[in-house]
Write an enzyme that holds these catalytic residues in place. Structure first.
Site, PDB file in Angstrom:
ATOM      1  N   HIS A 155       0.603  -1.455  -0.291  1.00  0.00           N
ATOM      2  CA  HIS A 155      -0.311   0.241   0.324  1.00  0.00           C
ATOM      3  C   HIS A 155       0.779   1.243   0.231  1.00  0.00           C
ATOM      4  CE1 HIS A 155      -3.668  -2.523   1.461  1.00  0.00           C
ATOM      5  NE2 HIS A 155      -2.754  -3.413   1.797  1.00  0.00           N
ATOM      6  N   SER A 276      15.120  19.411 -18.533  1.00  0.00           N
ATOM      7  CA  SER A 276      14.157  20.418 -19.452  1.00  0.00           C
ATOM      8  C   SER A 276      14.545  21.334 -20.177  1.00  0.00           C
ATOM      9  CB  SER A 276      13.631  21.119 -17.832  1.00  0.00           C
ATOM     10  OG  SER A 276      13.130  22.104 -18.122  1.00  0.00           O
ATOM     11  N   LYS A 282      17.099  20.686 -13.718  1.00  0.00           N
ATOM     12  CA  LYS A 282      16.370  19.787 -14.398  1.00  0.00           C
ATOM     13  C   LYS A 282      17.116  17.884 -14.907  1.00  0.00           C
ATOM     14  CE  LYS A 282      12.492  18.566 -13.249  1.00  0.00           C
ATOM     15  NZ  LYS A 282      11.197  18.678 -13.738  1.00  0.00           N
ATOM     16  N   GLU A 289       9.546   6.613 -17.566  1.00  0.00           N
ATOM     17  CA  GLU A 289       8.302   7.755 -17.940  1.00  0.00           C
ATOM     18  C   GLU A 289       7.651   6.742 -19.711  1.00  0.00           C
ATOM     19  OE1 GLU A 289       8.107  11.783 -17.255  1.00  0.00           O
ATOM     20  OE2 GLU A 289       9.393  11.630 -15.791  1.00  0.00           O
TER      21      GLU A 289
END
Ligand code: ARG
Length: 475
Positions: A155, A276, A282, A289
């Site tokens: 969880h 980025s 970044k 992803e």
């Protein structure tokens, strides 16, 4: 060049030709179409339907086309409807009308099903090879962190401490099931549709079982109508690919979480990260992803094909032309994603100190207290209750479990003697888990040893299968 037209007084309207035309996407079936043409030619010849000289003329033209297609010298043109018509044009350009003799006893219906099966078999083997590479990089990473304690989660909450190698190794098993599914699929797909003709078989006395053997299939279709209309192999391949995609997406999600500054466990290598365009600081885990994101389109391709197949009547229907793009797209997508994930896994490093420090947090040793009482013959329900009370006490006192005093422990349960401290360590908790598949160091070492030997055996089997497929293609 059209493969039909005798009974038509008008050529197809532009819109009809545009909608019909599949050569832009089915051209990649050309090598398989040419190879199955060779098998068909041999059976026409052995059945006495082609004279020796015609057969050898056709054979040399097919062989020339095989080479020319491979180097891009022969390509489809605007007027070609599909790969089959383009290649028949190639044949007749080389040897004249006699090239048309090859069409006897064969239809594009059995031809396209055969080509697509050969294509799918070839590429599912390539995918298997890439999955094995990913498994190897997971196994190596799991071994590297085979002694690194970390919190385990259920969880998304700290649950029990584990070895981080155990966490990484779980993915090897998911991919082992995918490899197994591909092997199972290969067996079921090993049925040649060639010889089914348009759908009712051929009246020319051809031998489908002979062409099947020639093309490396285990058998030929037992029902010619099923032969031309069965696309289970496409749907099943798309399911397997989706499942692999889902497994990759789970790796992607974990990597994204571990790379956050909140977790700060994973340091993804620069070569497998992106930056980025606006925020110079970044470093994003884009490969993780994309692995997660691409799984969506794989599932979409599967559902698209299932919807297309649903309710399809009788034998071949043109709807079936819609089987190719989703299959090609899913295969291409996976072939793009797998090496990127393999590289990302191989080059990521993890912060052992942070994982170790986090391992006992969230009262993750509470199960040890319950197990300690069970070993002293306390019924588990009461042991669970007592361990829960210890946690409540910790929360009230704002301390961790090992910081409770001896009096605190006996106060909760008389059998919680100072001996309890021995099991209240991350190392002790992990080491106590010795059963097959558990997180303890010896169990994990055994798990990795057996996973590595499974990988080796799968590699050997696959390399034999791939060599016989490429030998068949090169015949
Ligand atoms: N391009 C077609 C396909 O992909 C080939 C078969 C065409 N058959 C036909 N009867 N029109 O399915």
């Amino acid at each position: 060049m059209a493969l039909w037209g005798g009974r038509f007084s008008d050529a197809p309207a532009d819109a009809v030709f545009a909608l019909s035309r599949s050569v832009d996407f089915d051209w990649r079936l050309a090598p398989y179409d040419l190879r199955s043409s060779l098998a068909h030619l041999r059976v026409l010849k052995s059945s006495g339907l082609l004279k020796e000289d015609v057969a050898s003329q056709i054979e040399s033209a097919i062989r020339e086309l095989i080479d020319e297609v491979a180097i891009g010298k022969f390509v489809a043109i605007e007027d070609d409807e599909d790969v089959h018509s383009a290649l028949e044009r190639g044949l007749t350009e080389k040897i004249g009308d006699v090239g048309g003799a090859l069409r006897a006893g064969r239809s594009r219906n059995d031809q396209v099903a055969t080509d697509l099966k050969l294509f799918a078999i070839d590429h599912m083997m390539e995918i298997s090879q890439m999955i094995l590479e990913l498994q190897k990089s997971l196994a190596a990473k799991a071994a590297e962190y085979g002694d690194a304690p970390a919190p385990g989660f259920t969880h998304m909450q700290h649950a029990q401490p584990i070895l981080f190698g155990h966490e990484l190794a779980k993915h090897i098993h998911a991919f082992a099931r995918d490899l197994d599914r591909i092997q199972d699929w290969l067996k079921r797909t090993s049925v040649s549709p060639l010889g089914s003709g348009a759908f009712a078989g051929s009246g020319l006395g051809l031998k489908p079982e002979v062409t099947a053997k020639d093309l490396g299939f285990a058998s030929s279709s037992a029902n010619s109508i099923d032969g031309v209309s069965d696309r289970d192999f496409v749907a099943e391949a798309l399911f397997i690919i989706s499942m692999v995609g889902v497994h990759l997406s789970r790796i992607g999600e974990e990597w994204c979480i571990w790379a956050t500054s909140e977790f700060g466990w994973a340091k993804v290598a620069d070569a497998y990260s992106t930056g980025s365009s606006i925020m110079p600081q970044k470093k994003n885990p884009d490969m993780a992803e994309l692995a997660r994101g691409k799984s969506g389109r794989l599932i979409g391709n599967l559902t698209g094909v299932l919807a297309m197949l649903k309710g399809l009547p009788f034998a071949y229907n043109r709807d079936l032309q819609e089987d190719k793009e989703p299959l090609f797209d899913s295969i291409d997508t996976l072939i793009l994603v797998l090496p990127a994930v393999t590289g990302m896994v191989a080059t990521t490093t993890f912060d052992r100190a942070k994982m170790l420090a986090a391992a006992p947090q969230g009262f993750s040793l509470a199960t040890e207290i319950a197990d300690f009482l069970v070993r002293a013959n306390v019924p588990f329900a009461s042991a669970h209750e007592a361990a829960g009370k210890c946690v409540a006490l910790c929360e009230a006192k704002k301390v961790e479990l090992h910081e409770l005093s001896d009096q605190d422990f006996v106060g909760v349960h008389p059998q919680l003697t100072p001996e309890i401290r021995k099991v209240l360590t991350v190392e002790g908790a992990i080491a106590s888990r010795t059963t097959v598949g558990a997180t303890g160091g010896t169990a994990l070492a055994a798990q990795l040893a057996s996973a590595n030997s499974d990988i080796k055996a799968a590699e050997k089997k696959l390399s034999d299968q791939m060599s016989s497929f490429s030998a068949m293609m090169g015949e």
